[in-house]
Design a protein around this motif. Structure first.
Motif, mmCIF file in Angstrom:
data_model
loop_
_atom_site.group_PDB
_atom_site.id
_atom_site.type_symbol
_atom_site.label_atom_id
_atom_site.label_comp_id
_atom_site.label_asym_id
_atom_site.label_seq_id
_atom_site.Cartn_x
_atom_site.Cartn_y
_atom_site.Cartn_z
ATOM 1 N N ALA A 39 0.835 -1.205 0.000
ATOM 2 C CA ALA A 39 0.000 0.000 0.000
ATOM 3 C C ALA A 39 0.871 1.256 0.000
ATOM 4 N N GLY A 40 1.942 1.221 0.771
ATOM 5 C CA GLY A 40 2.854 2.361 0.799
ATOM 6 C C GLY A 40 3.526 2.581 -0.547
ATOM 7 N N GLY A 41 3.920 1.507 -1.207
ATOM 8 C CA GLY A 41 4.525 1.621 -2.536
ATOM 9 C C GLY A 41 3.564 2.191 -3.559
ATOM 10 N N TRP A 42 2.305 1.785 -3.470
ATOM 11 C CA TRP A 42 1.290 2.301 -4.381
ATOM 12 C C TRP A 42 1.046 3.788 -4.143
ATOM 13 N N LEU A 43 0.972 4.190 -2.875
ATOM 14 C CA LEU A 43 0.781 5.605 -2.555
ATOM 15 C C LEU A 43 1.980 6.441 -3.006
ATOM 16 N N TYR A 44 3.170 5.902 -2.815
ATOM 17 C CA TYR A 44 4.378 6.599 -3.271
ATOM 18 C C TYR A 44 4.345 6.780 -4.795
ATOM 19 N N ASP A 45 3.925 5.743 -5.509
ATOM 20 C CA ASP A 45 3.831 5.819 -6.960
ATOM 21 C C ASP A 45 2.831 6.885 -7.395
#
Length: 63
Positions: A39-45
């Motif tokens: 989820a954090g990686g998706w938000l960062y993207d």
């Protein structure tokens, strides 16, 4: 592999390892860490994509 795939995958990997380390190797902790990391990686993207667009020739242009 797209930028989104790479960022989410990296988040999952880092989250799984961190979750396992924090819980002492518990598989549940690794699973929760992987979910949070993804989820954090998706938000960062999503945040990174707000700062560029593609021009008429398909090149990435940063704002």
């Amino acid at each position: 592999m797209s930028d989104t795939d790479r960022r989410v995958g990296t988040g999952i990997g880092i989250g799984a390892v961190t979750g396992a380390l924090v819980t002492g190797g518990d598989i549940g902790g690794a699973a929760v860490g992987a979910a949070l990391g993804g989820a954090g990686g998706w938000l960062y993207d999503r945040e990174k994509k707000k700062h560029y667009y593609y021009d008429s020739r398909g090149r990435r242009v940063y704002r």
